[in-house]
Design a protein around this motif. Structure first.
Motif, PDB file in Angstrom:
ATOM      1  N   LEU A  47       0.805  -1.218   0.000  1.00  0.00           N
ATOM      2  CA  LEU A  47       0.000   0.000   0.000  1.00  0.00           C
ATOM      3  C   LEU A  47       0.837   1.266   0.000  1.00  0.00           C
ATOM      4  O   LEU A  47       0.537   2.221  -0.712  1.00  0.00           O
ATOM      5  N   SER A  48       1.887   1.298   0.851  1.00  0.00           N
ATOM      6  CA  SER A  48       2.678   2.522   0.964  1.00  0.00           C
ATOM      7  C   SER A  48       4.092   2.204   1.426  1.00  0.00           C
ATOM      8  O   SER A  48       4.379   1.092   1.863  1.00  0.00           O
ATOM      9  N   ARG A  49       4.950   3.225   1.322  1.00  0.00           N
ATOM     10  CA  ARG A  49       6.353   3.077   1.691  1.00  0.00           C
ATOM     11  C   ARG A  49       6.737   4.157   2.690  1.00  0.00           C
ATOM     12  O   ARG A  49       6.151   5.248   2.701  1.00  0.00           O
ATOM     13  N   ASP A  55      22.471  10.535   5.674  1.00  0.00           N
ATOM     14  CA  ASP A  55      23.770  10.691   5.022  1.00  0.00           C
ATOM     15  C   ASP A  55      24.885  10.544   6.063  1.00  0.00           C
ATOM     16  O   ASP A  55      24.632  10.351   7.262  1.00  0.00           O
ATOM     17  N   GLY A  56      26.120  10.615   5.603  1.00  0.00           N
ATOM     18  CA  GLY A  56      27.269  10.408   6.467  1.00  0.00           C
ATOM     19  C   GLY A  56      27.454  11.473   7.538  1.00  0.00           C
ATOM     20  O   GLY A  56      28.188  11.267   8.505  1.00  0.00           O
ATOM     21  N   ASP A  57      26.788  12.616   7.390  1.00  0.00           N
ATOM     22  CA  ASP A  57      26.842  13.678   8.395  1.00  0.00           C
ATOM     23  C   ASP A  57      25.703  13.568   9.400  1.00  0.00           C
ATOM     24  O   ASP A  57      25.551  14.422  10.275  1.00  0.00           O
ATOM     25  N   GLY A  58      24.862  12.548   9.238  1.00  0.00           N
ATOM     26  CA  GLY A  58      23.748  12.347  10.158  1.00  0.00           C
ATOM     27  C   GLY A  58      22.468  13.068   9.794  1.00  0.00           C
ATOM     28  O   GLY A  58      21.496  13.026  10.550  1.00  0.00           O
ATOM     29  N   HIS A  59      22.445  13.733   8.637  1.00  0.00           N
ATOM     30  CA  HIS A  59      21.210  14.390   8.197  1.00  0.00           C
ATOM     31  C   HIS A  59      20.212  13.319   7.756  1.00  0.00           C
ATOM     32  O   HIS A  59      20.559  12.424   6.977  1.00  0.00           O
ATOM     33  N   VAL A  60      18.989  13.443   8.244  1.00  0.00           N
ATOM     34  CA  VAL A  60      17.957  12.451   7.984  1.00  0.00           C
ATOM     35  C   VAL A  60      16.855  13.052   7.120  1.00  0.00           C
ATOM     36  O   VAL A  60      16.391  14.172   7.366  1.00  0.00           O
ATOM     37  N   GLU A  61      16.462  12.285   6.113  1.00  0.00           N
ATOM     38  CA  GLU A  61      15.315  12.642   5.280  1.00  0.00           C
ATOM     39  C   GLU A  61      14.344  11.468   5.313  1.00  0.00           C
ATOM     40  O   GLU A  61      14.754  10.324   5.150  1.00  0.00           O
ATOM     41  N   GLU A  62      13.085  11.760   5.553  1.00  0.00           N
ATOM     42  CA  GLU A  62      12.064  10.712   5.539  1.00  0.00           C
ATOM     43  C   GLU A  62      11.194  10.892   4.306  1.00  0.00           C
ATOM     44  O   GLU A  62      10.824  12.007   3.955  1.00  0.00           O
ATOM     45  N   VAL A  63      10.904   9.778   3.657  1.00  0.00           N
ATOM     46  CA  VAL A  63      10.069   9.784   2.463  1.00  0.00           C
ATOM     47  C   VAL A  63       8.907   8.831   2.702  1.00  0.00           C
ATOM     48  O   VAL A  63       9.110   7.666   3.047  1.00  0.00           O
ATOM     49  N   ARG A  64       7.705   9.337   2.518  1.00  0.00           N
ATOM     50  CA  ARG A  64       6.500   8.518   2.654  1.00  0.00           C
ATOM     51  C   ARG A  64       5.651   8.711   1.403  1.00  0.00           C
ATOM     52  O   ARG A  64       5.625   9.796   0.830  1.00  0.00           O
ATOM     53  N   GLY A  65       4.962   7.667   1.010  1.00  0.00           N
ATOM     54  CA  GLY A  65       4.100   7.807  -0.146  1.00  0.00           C
ATOM     55  C   GLY A  65       3.355   6.529  -0.445  1.00  0.00           C
ATOM     56  O   GLY A  65       3.653   5.459   0.090  1.00  0.00           O
ATOM     57  N   ALA A  66       2.381   6.669  -1.316  1.00  0.00           N
ATOM     58  CA  ALA A  66       1.583   5.524  -1.735  1.00  0.00           C
ATOM     59  C   ALA A  66       2.408   4.628  -2.654  1.00  0.00           C
ATOM     60  O   ALA A  66       3.096   5.115  -3.552  1.00  0.00           O
ATOM     61  N   GLY A  67       2.356   3.334  -2.404  1.00  0.00           N
ATOM     62  CA  GLY A  67       2.983   2.356  -3.282  1.00  0.00           C
ATOM     63  C   GLY A  67       4.461   2.593  -3.513  1.00  0.00           C
ATOM     64  O   GLY A  67       5.141   3.247  -2.726  1.00  0.00           O
ATOM     65  N   VAL A  68       4.938   2.039  -4.619  1.00  0.00           N
ATOM     66  CA  VAL A  68       6.323   2.203  -5.056  1.00  0.00           C
ATOM     67  C   VAL A  68       6.314   2.459  -6.555  1.00  0.00           C
ATOM     68  O   VAL A  68       5.608   1.795  -7.299  1.00  0.00           O
ATOM     69  N   ILE A  69       7.065   3.451  -6.980  1.00  0.00           N
ATOM     70  CA  ILE A  69       7.146   3.900  -8.381  1.00  0.00           C
ATOM     71  C   ILE A  69       5.774   3.927  -9.056  1.00  0.00           C
ATOM     72  O   ILE A  69       5.585   3.471 -10.169  1.00  0.00           O
ATOM     73  N   SER A  99      10.119   0.735   5.766  1.00  0.00           N
ATOM     74  CA  SER A  99       9.084  -0.289   5.835  1.00  0.00           C
ATOM     75  C   SER A  99       8.065  -0.075   4.728  1.00  0.00           C
ATOM     76  O   SER A  99       7.936   1.025   4.176  1.00  0.00           O
ATOM     77  N   PHE A 100       7.370  -1.147   4.419  1.00  0.00           N
ATOM     78  CA  PHE A 100       6.228  -1.101   3.509  1.00  0.00           C
ATOM     79  C   PHE A 100       4.989  -1.449   4.322  1.00  0.00           C
ATOM     80  O   PHE A 100       5.015  -2.396   5.117  1.00  0.00           O
ATOM     81  N   LEU A 101       3.920  -0.708   4.114  1.00  0.00           N
ATOM     82  CA  LEU A 101       2.635  -1.074   4.704  1.00  0.00           C
ATOM     83  C   LEU A 101       1.953  -2.012   3.721  1.00  0.00           C
ATOM     84  O   LEU A 101       1.768  -1.668   2.541  1.00  0.00           O
ATOM     85  N   MET A 102       1.606  -3.184   4.204  1.00  0.00           N
ATOM     86  CA  MET A 102       1.013  -4.227   3.380  1.00  0.00           C
ATOM     87  C   MET A 102      -0.419  -4.508   3.855  1.00  0.00           C
ATOM     88  O   MET A 102      -0.735  -4.302   5.024  1.00  0.00           O
ATOM     89  N   ARG A 103      -1.257  -5.002   2.940  1.00  0.00           N
ATOM     90  CA  ARG A 103      -2.592  -5.471   3.305  1.00  0.00           C
ATOM     91  C   ARG A 103      -2.787  -6.854   2.713  1.00  0.00           C
ATOM     92  O   ARG A 103      -2.754  -7.024   1.489  1.00  0.00           O
ATOM     93  N   ALA A 104      -2.975  -7.826   3.581  1.00  0.00           N
ATOM     94  CA  ALA A 104      -3.187  -9.200   3.131  1.00  0.00           C
ATOM     95  C   ALA A 104      -4.602  -9.354   2.574  1.00  0.00           C
ATOM     96  O   ALA A 104      -5.487  -8.530   2.824  1.00  0.00           O
TER      97      ALA A 104
END
Length: 126
Positions: A47-49, A55-69, A99-104
């Protein structure tokens, strides 16, 4: 989740993209190919990702979205879904996890964890 009906295993292979990177401008591009293997007993839809990119300096980026590609694939039991994507970070080495959110098929939603994996420019690690 430990229930064997909902067993999704994720593996990732990375590749440095020298042609899309600009090290002098702190731009390091990587491609990654993800294999989502349904080892459970029920079909499950991705369903979503959620990615955490550090990065190597510790900067964090979070990406959320529906599905993949742009897809929300339904993965039959015993089957897999493979896709490729990419990321750009500001250092020669970093990592990703998520993580991926899955629905069985029975309606149960669960997370498939993606273990941390390294993004590294060749020669950056000894």
């Amino acid at each position: 989740m430990s229930d064997p009906r909902y067993q999704i295993d994720v593996s990732v292979v990375t590749r440095y993209l020298s042609e899309q990177s600009q090290p002098d401008q702190q731009r390091f591009a990587f491609a990654y190919t993800v294999t989502v293997q349904n080892n459970g007993s029920l079909p499950a839809q991705l369903l979503s990702r959620h990615w955490v990119i550090t990065d190597g300096d510790g900067h964090v980026e979070e990406v959320r979205g529906a599905g993949v590609i742009g897809q929300q694939p339904l993965i039959a039991a015993g089957q897999q879904h493979v896709y490729s994507s990419g990321s750009v970070i500001g250092t020669r080495v970093g990592n990703m996890q998520g993580s991926f959110l899955m629905r069985a098929e029975d309606g149960e939603q669960f997370k498939a964890l993606i273990a941390p994996f390294r993004l590294a420019m060749p020669g950056a690690l000894h």
